[in-house]
Write a protein that holds these residues in place. Sequence first.
Motif, PDB file in Angstrom:
ATOM      1  N   THR A   1       1.010  -1.144   0.106  1.00 40.21           N
ATOM      2  CA  THR A   1       0.005   0.057   0.071  1.00 40.21           C
ATOM      3  C   THR A   1       0.900   1.412  -0.075  1.00 40.21           C
ATOM      4  OG1 THR A   1      -0.380  -0.431   2.237  1.00 40.21           O
ATOM      5  CG2 THR A   1      -2.313  -1.060   1.139  1.00 40.21           C
TER       6      THR A   1
ATOM      7  N   ASN B   1       2.844   4.238  -1.250  1.00 45.13           N
ATOM      8  CA  ASN B   1       2.584   4.795  -2.775  1.00 45.13           C
ATOM      9  C   ASN B   1       4.027   5.293  -3.204  1.00 45.13           C
ATOM     10  OD1 ASN B   1       1.556   5.721  -4.923  1.00 45.13           O
ATOM     11  ND2 ASN B   1       0.866   7.514  -4.052  1.00 45.13           N
ATOM     12  N   THR B   2       4.906   4.351  -3.202  1.00 46.92           N
ATOM     13  CA  THR B   2       6.435   4.583  -3.519  1.00 46.92           C
ATOM     14  C   THR B   2       6.860   3.635  -4.297  1.00 46.92           C
ATOM     15  OG1 THR B   2       8.846   4.363  -2.707  1.00 46.92           O
ATOM     16  CG2 THR B   2       6.879   4.456  -1.212  1.00 46.92           C
TER      17      THR B   2
END
Length: 738
Positions: free
Chosen positions: A594, A596-597
């Motif tokens: 999860t 976001n990178t």
Amino acid sequence: MIQEKIIDLLNSMTLDEKIGQLIQITPQLYYDDTSSTAETGPIEKLGISEEHLYNIGSILNCGGAEKVKKVQDIFLSKNRLHIPLLFMADVINGFKTIFQIPLLQGCSWDLNLIQKCAEISAKEAAFSGIQVNFSPMVDLVRDSRWGRVLESTGGEDPYLGSIYAKTIVETYKSCGIASCVKHFAAYGASQSGRDYNTVDMSEREFREYYLPSYKSAIEANCDLVMTAFNILNGIPCSSNKYLMYDILRNELKFNGVVISDYSAIKETINHGYAKDSKDAALKSLNATVDIDMMSNVYYNNLKNLAFQDTNIEKLIDNAVLRVLTLKNNLGLFENPYGQLDIEKEKSYVMSSENLEIARKTTANTLVLLENKNNILPLNNNSKIALIGPYAENKGISGIWSTIFYKEIEKTITLKEGIEKKVNVDNLQIARGCHILKTSEFNNLLSSIGESCITIQNDDEMERQEFEKAINVAKNSDIIILAIGEHYKQSGEGGSRSTIELPDIQLNLLNELYKLGKPIVAVLFSGRPLAVKNFVDKVSALLWVGFPGIQGGNSIADVLFGDVNPCGKLNMSFPQSTGQCPIYYNHYSTGRPHTYNTRYASRFLDIPTYSYYPFGYGLSYSNFEYSNLVLSSDIITENSTIDLSINVKNNSNVPGYEVVQLYIQDLVGSVVRPVKELKGFKKVFFNAFEEKIISFSINNDMLKFYNHNLKFVSEAGDFKVFVGSNSRDNLWKVFSKID
Ligand code: BGC
């Protein structure tokens, strides 16, 4: 016979006679009928002399009342002490009434169903002369590339695996047949899913996930244990004293017979663990492996070893005593034929009642994976095009069925099943293509040492078959597309490096899709396949594993709504091959997907989660969950929490739902899985019926192996999830206090 007499018998045996009890061979040496005996491993000359032939202890894969009786009679006429042979065999998904493969049986989440399949298999085998069944196979399986996932009833879950193991062992016992749990241990964790490959895992992982199902079988008084082919943490299981003696005999208190897998004692030389055959014999005997299946290692070496060291004869005596005790427990000294019964074999084996049960049990395990716009169940009046290599294919019983089931013409194909449901004028059939291109099939055959088939202008044939299928499809309202992998592509030695649908079938599907007609795909396979590359083109997808000899009827029952599907996956379907191994009860990483990178634990091209999760399966009913309530949010060592949840069948179709309970320990002294199955209830709902389903949460459900390998629960917070599968559920938090 009383046990003292068994000891007298042992004392009256010569060393050769004792060693004979520790050897298992196939029956051809007594009875020249190779046609009906299947080999399940490399064939080699064992070099057993005529003199020693009549000392042998047990026979592999010989079934059929007349044949077994003949072998036993020939043997006993020449055995000095009249010690009967023990007949052991692989009755994996049925003797002749072939049920669905075990992986599919496990999708029932129904102990009565598992019990029924085991009972019929056991009785058919017993009347046909078999006394020991090499089942249950309880290896935990997480990697769909491994061909033997099809044999596992519990799939990727230790809880399911354990309760199924217990049920099967108890059922065999009640039918008077001995069970043999296999393959001890952790055979299912072979690296990259390649059969017989290395297994290396931490002791904690082993105890937490892999050991429980074997343990459960042993606690249910399983009679035999079969060793696994693999090494476990550097030592071949078949000569692994820590595994066989310390864990199995000392800790789990197993005092039955341990049998090696096929030639596995000899293979410890290939592993580089035993120097030679003598060393192999010594190491396996020391590990308390009693019977050498299909190798000549014990035969050639135990006598000399015993001459050199008196302790060896003691080990031999212990092993022989266990084998004789098993024969005695089965009553073979009084009646060497066991339950063999030529008349009962005739009336019971493949009786119409058994076939009917096979039909019902199979229909109740099929897993509905997609049903867009409720395209299923089908209307009997639709114009149907039945297309695909499995439309009329009788090879739908899985690879193990081929040992005893020779009347393949009795298998009900999908076409035969559908014909009973519709007006045949509304049904048109075309194969469209073979399962594999001829050249691919020949590669498969040559890789397994079988002769190739003649290639006849493959491309041209392919074009013509495609064309015919497309014409048939054009004239229909709906396409039923019967696709999948070949049964020879799974099972032992059936590992695959890609688990997608074969290209030729994908091409066929793509062509049919262009017609814009709804496609109902029926998927045959011995494993979860990666379906992502075609699933958006089908309106419905029904996974039928290898459904057995009533398969066509069972599938048609579901397609036309006579049975409301209720199978739930026991093994995750991956997004792609590269995602394997994949399982729902994994740990969390420090960088969950999860994030976001770029720097998250995930794949760039596919999601981290499975395509269809463990526990998943649709129904023609529509179940809704609400109102999860806990009686308390605190639990102690001795208290319990009552949980209730409302489940409503919000449809006019009655059906079964498997309500599943999972728990997560949020913080542990060692990390805990994101979710673990701890209970389930399979419940029947009438149309629009709502029920309150309850569970009791207790301290045992919170236990795990801590860093000291102690099985404990710890104080802290837990999440409990209830739902229709391992992904979609409602949840609440509770705390354990000391
Ligand atoms: C398999 C076992 C089976 C044995 C006897 C081996 O190759 O691994 O599962 O029971 O053969 O047929």
